[in-house]
Write an enzyme that holds these catalytic residues in place. Structure first.
Site, PDB file in Angstrom:
ATOM      1  N   CYS A  48       0.836  -1.198   0.000  1.00 49.00           N
ATOM      2  CA  CYS A  48       0.000   0.000   0.000  1.00 49.00           C
ATOM      3  C   CYS A  48       0.875   1.254   0.000  1.00 49.00           C
ATOM      4  CB  CYS A  48      -0.902  -0.009   1.233  1.00 49.00           C
ATOM      5  SG  CYS A  48      -1.864   1.488   1.432  1.00 49.00           S
ATOM      6  N   CYS A  50      -0.101   4.265   0.535  1.00 50.27           N
ATOM      7  CA  CYS A  50      -0.715   5.330   1.326  1.00 50.27           C
ATOM      8  C   CYS A  50      -0.309   5.296   2.794  1.00 50.27           C
ATOM      9  CB  CYS A  50      -2.238   5.256   1.189  1.00 50.27           C
ATOM     10  SG  CYS A  50      -2.766   5.431  -0.522  1.00 50.27           S
ATOM     11  N   CYS A  68      -1.784  -5.031  -1.223  1.00 51.71           N
ATOM     12  CA  CYS A  68      -3.055  -4.790  -1.902  1.00 51.71           C
ATOM     13  C   CYS A  68      -3.579  -6.096  -2.503  1.00 51.71           C
ATOM     14  CB  CYS A  68      -2.858  -3.753  -2.996  1.00 51.71           C
ATOM     15  SG  CYS A  68      -4.387  -3.171  -3.737  1.00 51.71           S
TER      16      CYS A  68
END
Length: 122
Positions: A48, A50, A68
């Site tokens: 990920c 983020c 993910c």
């Protein structure tokens, strides 16, 4: 096939599988996809993009929590990256625990396709 192409293909399949769509702001979707592809190139896994990780390689060796589709997406159908969302661009929060930050930030966002997704539903 490039990592970017692989991630795009994966994301398209996961949208279908989970009954979600990409964010209506295509820049958000593209940035997340590019971040996933960059992590594929860098560490060989779709970590990920983020989150901040002091050591990305150590993170993927420690667990698969943030690969993910992440554990929250599989269990709660909640994507904090806004890659897998409703048509309105909101993350699904219906299945989250009441004290989860996603519920606090977005309120209860109902799942428009409850028959899809939630691999780890309990």
């Amino acid at each position: 096939m490039s990592s970017l192409d692989k991630i795009k293909k994966y994301v398209n399949k996961y949208w279908e599988k989970s009954g979600t769509v990409g964010h209506p702001d295509e820049k958000i979707t593209l940035n997340v996809i590019q971040g996933l592809a960059q992590n594929m190139d860098e560490i060989g896994r779709p970590l990920c993009p983020c989150n901040f990780y002091p050591d990305k390689q150590a993170e993927v060796e420690r667990s698969r929590e943030w690969l993910c589709a992440c554990d929250e997406m599989k269990k709660y159908k909640f994507c904090h990256c806004l890659l897998f969302v409703t048509e309105e661009g909101l993350p699904i929060t219906e299945y989250l625990p009441e004290d989860h930050y996603g519920r606090q930030a977005y309120g209860v966002v109902k799942d428009p396709t409850p028959d899809k997704g939630r691999e780890k539903a309990r």
